[in-house]
Structures are given as structure tokens and as C-alpha cells.
Design a protein around this motif. Structure first.
Motif, short mmCIF file in Angstrom:
data_model
loop_
_atom_site.label_atom_id
_atom_site.label_comp_id
_atom_site.label_asym_id
_atom_site.label_seq_id
_atom_site.Cartn_x
_atom_site.Cartn_y
_atom_site.Cartn_z
N ALA A 1 -46.65 6.73 87.94
CA ALA A 1 -45.47 6.74 88.80
C ALA A 1 -44.54 5.58 88.48
N ILE A 2 -45.10 4.40 88.26
CA ILE A 2 -44.28 3.22 87.95
C ILE A 2 -43.57 3.40 86.61
N VAL B 1 -48.89 12.92 86.99
CA VAL B 1 -49.60 12.50 88.21
C VAL B 1 -50.45 13.65 88.74
N ASP C 1 -54.56 5.59 86.22
CA ASP C 1 -54.18 5.39 87.62
C ASP C 1 -52.83 6.07 87.88
N ARG D 1 -50.71 5.58 90.07
CA ARG D 1 -49.66 4.60 90.39
C ARG D 1 -49.00 4.08 89.12
#
Length: 173
Positions: free
Chosen positions: A150-151, A131, A145, A147
Motif C-alpha cells: 500500500a505504501i 494487496v 506485508d 502495508r
């Protein structure tokens, strides 16, 4: 783990080992004997266990007495019969027995009981690094992305933690 001079050739069945270790007082006796270089007096074992159970030092007299009686009448004779400890009921002394070594894998220190802890930690660090690398504009990662990273990281951590929890629950003593 040291063992007493007597030798016993029979191995302990897994069910017997789990039955022995299911009781907190028996586990505490074995851990105390394992950590000690000397034989232990029943009174000293009872005092230690009573302090652990009560959370007080010294433990209340009635708690010490209750622990002493249960060790003398129930737990130590059972462990002695299985040759896990050598219990001299006359001298009120206890040492590890010849079968004590069979319980060693179940009495490992707490840090080794978490085989996935390092994997979980590494997964978290890797996700955080990805990230941060994306936010810093590192070419390939900048297009992903954060996100999504992170997911994926959270899913990996959940999977590893779930596996560890499943193993701990299945192997619970």
C-alpha cells in the motif's frame, strides 16, 4: 480546424499564443468557432460567452452587452490582426483565420489534457490487486506485508500525480 481563405505565412511566437489564450473570452471565442461548422455572428458569440460567465441562460442584458463591446473593440480585432480569426467588423461576422491551426494543441479537449490519468489509475489498480492477492494467500505475495504494498502504491501515485501537476502548472496558459 478550418481556416479562412486568406493565408498568412508567419508563425505565431509561443509568447503571443500564451498571451492570446490567457484571456478566457478569447479562448471561448476560439473554442466556439472550432466547434462550429459555420461563421459566427458577434452577437451569438457574445451571448454564448455571457451565458458561460454568468451561469445563466439567457445571461443578463448588461453582461451580454459588456461581452459584446469587449469582443468588438478589443478581442476580435486582436485575433484578426494575428490572423487567428477573420473578423468582418461591418457584417459583425467571425470565422477562424489562417493561424488558428497553431493554437490547436492548446485547445485540445479536456480528456487529453491529463496524460498521467491512465497511469495513476493503473498504478492504483495494480496496488489494490497486489494487496488482495497477498490477502488471498498467493504464494510469493502472501509473504509481503500488505502495508508495504500500500505504501509503495501510494508513493507511486503521489509521484505520478506530482509530475502531472508540475507539467500542468508549467504549461498553464
Amino acid at each position: 480546424m478550418r481556416a479562412s481563405d486568406s493565408h498568412h505565412d508567419e508563425t505565431l511566437d509561443d509568447a503571443v499564443i500564451h498571451d492570446v489564450l490567457r484571456n478566457e473570452r478569447r479562448r471561448l471565442v476560439l473554442e466556439r468557432l472550432r466547434d462550429s461548422d459555420d461563421d459566427q455572428a458577434v452577437g451569438d458569440l457574445a451571448e454564448h460567452i455571457a451565458e458561460v460567465e454568468s451561469g445563466e441562460s439567457p445571461a443578463p442584458r448588461n453582461v451580454r452587452q459588456s461581452v459584446y463591446i469587449s469582443l468588438h473593440q478589443t478581442h476580435l480585432p486582436k485575433l484578426d490582426t494575428l490572423h487567428i480569426v477573420a473578423y468582418d467588423s461591418t457584417a459583425k461576422m467571425v470565422s477562424l483565420g489562417s493561424n488558428a491551426v497553431e493554437l490547436e494543441p492548446y485547445l485540445v479537449d479536456a480528456p487529453t489534457r491529463r496524460p498521467f490519468a491512465m497511469l495513476t489509475f493503473t498504478t492504483c489498480l495494480a496496488g489494490l490487486s497486489l494487496v488482495l492477492a497477498g490477502w488471498m494467500g498467493i504464494p510469493i505475495l502472501a509473504r509481503v506485508d500488505p502495508r508495504l504494498v500500500a505504501i509503495v502504491t501510494l508513493l507511486a501515485v503521489a509521484l505520478v500525480s506530482g509530475l502531472e501537476l508540475g507539467l500542468l502548472t508549467r504549461n498553464r496558459i
